[in-house]
Every structure is written in C-alpha cells, then in structure tokens.
Design a protein around this motif. Structure first.
Motif, PDB file in Angstrom:
ATOM      1  N   ARG A  41       0.833  -1.206   0.000  1.00 58.35           N
ATOM      2  CA  ARG A  41       0.000   0.000   0.000  1.00 58.35           C
ATOM      3  C   ARG A  41       0.865   1.254   0.000  1.00 58.35           C
ATOM      4  O   ARG A  41       0.615   2.194  -0.751  1.00 58.35           O
ATOM      5  CB  ARG A  41      -0.929  -0.013   1.223  1.00 58.35           C
ATOM      6  CG  ARG A  41      -1.787   1.245   1.349  1.00 58.35           C
ATOM      7  CD  ARG A  41      -2.608   1.241   2.616  1.00 58.35           C
ATOM      8  NE  ARG A  41      -1.715   1.218   3.775  1.00 58.35           N
ATOM      9  CZ  ARG A  41      -2.053   0.802   4.972  1.00 58.35           C
ATOM     10  NH1 ARG A  41      -3.261   0.348   5.206  1.00 58.35           N
ATOM     11  NH2 ARG A  41      -1.195   0.824   5.968  1.00 58.35           N
ATOM     12  N   LYS A  42       1.891   1.275   0.821  1.00 57.36           N
ATOM     13  CA  LYS A  42       2.787   2.434   0.901  1.00 57.36           C
ATOM     14  C   LYS A  42       3.470   2.677  -0.452  1.00 57.36           C
ATOM     15  O   LYS A  42       3.547   3.805  -0.927  1.00 57.36           O
ATOM     16  CB  LYS A  42       3.839   2.202   1.990  1.00 57.36           C
ATOM     17  CG  LYS A  42       4.723   3.394   2.252  1.00 57.36           C
ATOM     18  CD  LYS A  42       5.732   3.105   3.346  1.00 57.36           C
ATOM     19  CE  LYS A  42       5.023   3.019   4.682  1.00 57.36           C
ATOM     20  NZ  LYS A  42       5.939   2.892   5.817  1.00 57.36           N
ATOM     21  N   LYS A  43       3.919   1.621  -1.094  1.00 57.81           N
ATOM     22  CA  LYS A  43       4.596   1.759  -2.394  1.00 57.81           C
ATOM     23  C   LYS A  43       3.606   2.147  -3.491  1.00 57.81           C
ATOM     24  O   LYS A  43       3.943   2.939  -4.379  1.00 57.81           O
ATOM     25  CB  LYS A  43       5.312   0.463  -2.745  1.00 57.81           C
ATOM     26  CG  LYS A  43       6.488   0.181  -1.839  1.00 57.81           C
ATOM     27  CD  LYS A  43       7.076  -1.186  -2.095  1.00 57.81           C
ATOM     28  CE  LYS A  43       8.183  -1.481  -1.091  1.00 57.81           C
ATOM     29  NZ  LYS A  43       8.700  -2.851  -1.243  1.00 57.81           N
ATOM     30  N   ALA A  44       2.393   1.602  -3.436  1.00 52.16           N
ATOM     31  CA  ALA A  44       1.381   1.938  -4.445  1.00 52.16           C
ATOM     32  C   ALA A  44       1.014   3.413  -4.349  1.00 52.16           C
ATOM     33  O   ALA A  44       0.910   4.113  -5.357  1.00 52.16           O
ATOM     34  CB  ALA A  44       0.145   1.059  -4.277  1.00 52.16           C
ATOM     35  N   TRP A  45       0.832   3.923  -3.122  1.00 57.49           N
ATOM     36  CA  TRP A  45       0.502   5.342  -2.947  1.00 57.49           C
ATOM     37  C   TRP A  45       1.654   6.255  -3.350  1.00 57.49           C
ATOM     38  O   TRP A  45       1.454   7.421  -3.684  1.00 57.49           O
ATOM     39  CB  TRP A  45       0.069   5.643  -1.524  1.00 57.49           C
ATOM     40  CG  TRP A  45      -1.410   5.556  -1.347  1.00 57.49           C
ATOM     41  CD1 TRP A  45      -2.071   4.753  -0.471  1.00 57.49           C
ATOM     42  CD2 TRP A  45      -2.419   6.270  -2.063  1.00 57.49           C
ATOM     43  NE1 TRP A  45      -3.427   4.933  -0.616  1.00 57.49           N
ATOM     44  CE2 TRP A  45      -3.671   5.859  -1.579  1.00 57.49           C
ATOM     45  CE3 TRP A  45      -2.397   7.226  -3.079  1.00 57.49           C
ATOM     46  CZ2 TRP A  45      -4.873   6.356  -2.056  1.00 57.49           C
ATOM     47  CZ3 TRP A  45      -3.603   7.726  -3.568  1.00 57.49           C
ATOM     48  CH2 TRP A  45      -4.818   7.289  -3.053  1.00 57.49           C
ATOM     49  N   ALA A  46       2.869   5.730  -3.333  1.00 51.51           N
ATOM     50  CA  ALA A  46       4.024   6.534  -3.740  1.00 51.51           C
ATOM     51  C   ALA A  46       4.078   6.726  -5.255  1.00 51.51           C
ATOM     52  O   ALA A  46       4.795   7.600  -5.741  1.00 51.51           O
ATOM     53  CB  ALA A  46       5.311   5.878  -3.249  1.00 51.51           C
ATOM     54  N   LEU A  47       3.323   5.933  -6.005  1.00 52.53           N
ATOM     55  CA  LEU A  47       3.270   6.104  -7.463  1.00 52.53           C
ATOM     56  C   LEU A  47       2.518   7.380  -7.773  1.00 52.53           C
ATOM     57  O   LEU A  47       1.365   7.540  -7.365  1.00 52.53           O
ATOM     58  CB  LEU A  47       2.559   4.912  -8.119  1.00 52.53           C
ATOM     59  CG  LEU A  47       3.195   3.545  -7.942  1.00 52.53           C
ATOM     60  CD1 LEU A  47       2.223   2.451  -8.379  1.00 52.53           C
ATOM     61  CD2 LEU A  47       4.505   3.466  -8.716  1.00 52.53           C
ATOM     62  N   GLU A  48       3.129   8.303  -8.476  1.00 50.38           N
ATOM     63  CA  GLU A  48       2.463   9.573  -8.773  1.00 50.38           C
ATOM     64  C   GLU A  48       1.215   9.374  -9.621  1.00 50.38           C
ATOM     65  O   GLU A  48       0.305  10.197  -9.594  1.00 50.38           O
ATOM     66  CB  GLU A  48       3.423  10.557  -9.448  1.00 50.38           C
ATOM     67  CG  GLU A  48       3.886  10.125 -10.821  1.00 50.38           C
ATOM     68  CD  GLU A  48       4.866  11.085 -11.440  1.00 50.38           C
ATOM     69  OE1 GLU A  48       4.419  12.023 -12.115  1.00 50.38           O
ATOM     70  OE2 GLU A  48       6.075  10.891 -11.234  1.00 50.38           O
TER      71      GLU A  48
ATOM     72  N   ALA B  62      -1.020   6.989  -9.190  1.00 45.64           N
ATOM     73  CA  ALA B  62      -2.086   6.351  -8.401  1.00 45.64           C
ATOM     74  C   ALA B  62      -3.101   7.381  -7.923  1.00 45.64           C
ATOM     75  O   ALA B  62      -2.753   8.361  -7.281  1.00 45.64           O
ATOM     76  CB  ALA B  62      -1.495   5.612  -7.208  1.00 45.64           C
ATOM     77  N   ALA B  63      -4.362   7.136  -8.248  1.00 47.46           N
ATOM     78  CA  ALA B  63      -5.444   8.018  -7.809  1.00 47.46           C
ATOM     79  C   ALA B  63      -6.265   7.385  -6.691  1.00 47.46           C
ATOM     80  O   ALA B  63      -6.916   8.082  -5.915  1.00 47.46           O
ATOM     81  CB  ALA B  63      -6.359   8.350  -8.992  1.00 47.46           C
ATOM     82  N   HIS B  64      -6.261   6.051  -6.613  1.00 46.13           N
ATOM     83  CA  HIS B  64      -7.044   5.335  -5.603  1.00 46.13           C
ATOM     84  C   HIS B  64      -6.393   3.970  -5.412  1.00 46.13           C
ATOM     85  O   HIS B  64      -6.028   3.313  -6.389  1.00 46.13           O
ATOM     86  CB  HIS B  64      -8.498   5.174  -6.081  1.00 46.13           C
ATOM     87  CG  HIS B  64      -9.394   4.509  -5.103  1.00 46.13           C
ATOM     88  ND1 HIS B  64     -10.079   5.201  -4.141  1.00 46.13           N
ATOM     89  CD2 HIS B  64      -9.716   3.209  -4.920  1.00 46.13           C
ATOM     90  CE1 HIS B  64     -10.795   4.350  -3.418  1.00 46.13           C
ATOM     91  NE2 HIS B  64     -10.591   3.137  -3.874  1.00 46.13           N
ATOM     92  N   VAL B  65      -6.243   3.562  -4.171  1.00 51.26           N
ATOM     93  CA  VAL B  65      -5.672   2.253  -3.848  1.00 51.26           C
ATOM     94  C   VAL B  65      -6.617   1.580  -2.868  1.00 51.26           C
ATOM     95  O   VAL B  65      -6.980   2.180  -1.852  1.00 51.26           O
ATOM     96  CB  VAL B  65      -4.259   2.390  -3.224  1.00 51.26           C
ATOM     97  CG1 VAL B  65      -3.702   1.028  -2.833  1.00 51.26           C
ATOM     98  CG2 VAL B  65      -3.317   3.119  -4.172  1.00 51.26           C
ATOM     99  N   ALA B  66      -7.016   0.332  -3.183  1.00 50.94           N
ATOM    100  CA  ALA B  66      -7.974  -0.356  -2.314  1.00 50.94           C
ATOM    101  C   ALA B  66      -7.592  -1.817  -2.121  1.00 50.94           C
ATOM    102  O   ALA B  66      -7.150  -2.482  -3.062  1.00 50.94           O
ATOM    103  CB  ALA B  66      -9.372  -0.284  -2.916  1.00 50.94           C
ATOM    104  N   LEU B  67      -7.768  -2.303  -0.905  1.00 47.34           N
ATOM    105  CA  LEU B  67      -7.675  -3.717  -0.587  1.00 47.34           C
ATOM    106  C   LEU B  67      -9.053  -4.298  -0.866  1.00 47.34           C
ATOM    107  O   LEU B  67     -10.055  -3.771  -0.376  1.00 47.34           O
ATOM    108  CB  LEU B  67      -7.292  -3.899   0.889  1.00 47.34           C
ATOM    109  CG  LEU B  67      -7.192  -5.320   1.418  1.00 47.34           C
ATOM    110  CD1 LEU B  67      -6.052  -6.074   0.735  1.00 47.34           C
ATOM    111  CD2 LEU B  67      -6.964  -5.294   2.932  1.00 47.34           C
ATOM    112  N   VAL B  68      -9.124  -5.375  -1.660  1.00 53.25           N
ATOM    113  CA  VAL B  68     -10.416  -5.916  -2.083  1.00 53.25           C
ATOM    114  C   VAL B  68     -10.459  -7.421  -1.876  1.00 53.25           C
ATOM    115  O   VAL B  68      -9.433  -8.069  -1.667  1.00 53.25           O
ATOM    116  CB  VAL B  68     -10.705  -5.580  -3.571  1.00 53.25           C
ATOM    117  CG1 VAL B  68     -10.799  -4.076  -3.782  1.00 53.25           C
ATOM    118  CG2 VAL B  68      -9.664  -6.195  -4.489  1.00 53.25           C
TER     119      VAL B  68
END
Length: 143
Positions: A80-87, A89-95
C-alpha cells in the motif's frame, strides 16, 4: 441525518464551492441553520474535505486504468505504501476476490501505462500478478 442534511451533501457534492447562502436558499432554511449543519457535518467527519473536479485529460493524463494486483500474503501494508508513492495512483484499495488490491491509475498514454505496469508495479517484490483494465468513460458522483 435528516432530509436537509442529505440535501446539503447533494448540493456540496455537485459543487463544493456553493455558498452557505445558496445552500440555505435552495433548501429553504436560514443561513445560520445551514452554517451550523455544515459545521456539524464537518466536525462529525461526515464531510471529510472539500475537493475539486479535475479534468485529467487536460493535465495530460487522459488514459485511466484499473490495475488489479495479486500480492504475497501479509504484504498489504508495505505494498500500500509503495502503491501510494506512485504519482499515477489516484485510488488504492484492498479488495476481496481473485485479486487482493485495485489501483486506479492515470497515465499519459499506452506507452506510459505499459511502463508503469510492467516496469514499476510488477517489479515490486510484493507483487505476484497483475491485470490491467482500461477505463473508456468515467462518471464520478453523477448518473
């Protein structure tokens, strides 16, 4: 939450810059009541913020896609931390389902998306597999 509170939310979702005076007029309540209700909705975190609607294509990010990601067990927090660091990325969700995470990304074009998925996301040590779903049309908060 009553009909007026829901009305306030509908008005502010459509345009968060709507003045308290206009909210009050449209709902047939006093400005003081509208102000107090908005303040209460903010204080109770029903309203978590006021945002803008950005035309991503005008910013050169006209290719949205959902990246479904399967990750190694017990790696959600670091992923999650690495995904949010991607410029992008607009939304990150655990599904739940076949994949563990979904990331909404916004890319300039197909080449940018390819580089993002194949060279950056798939290179993360937490990632087992990805599936990319292109978005042809978006409708956020509207029919």
């Amino acid at each position: 939450m009553d009909r007026v509170d829901h009305g306030i939310l509908d008005i502010l979702r459509a345009d968060s810059r709507t003045s308290i005076r206009e909210v009050a007029e449209r709902l047939g309540i006093s400005r003081a009541s509208a102000y107090a209700r908005v303040k209460r909705l903010v204080e109770t975190r029903v309203i978590r913020g006021f945002t803008i609607d950005v035309d991503h294509a005008a910013l050169g990010l006209g290719l949205p896609a959902y990246i479904h990601v399967r990750i190694k067990q017990n790696t959600w927090k670091s992923f999650r931390k690495k995904a949010w660091a991607l410029e992008e990325a607009a939304h990150v969700a655990l599904v739940a389902g076949d994949f563990d995470c979904v990331i909404l990304v916004r890319a300039r074009d197909a080449e940018h998306l390819r580089e993002l998925v194949l060279e950056r996301i798939q290179a993360l040590p937490e990632v087992v597999a990805t599936q990319t779903v292109l978005v042809f049309e978006e409708h956020v908060g509207q029919a």
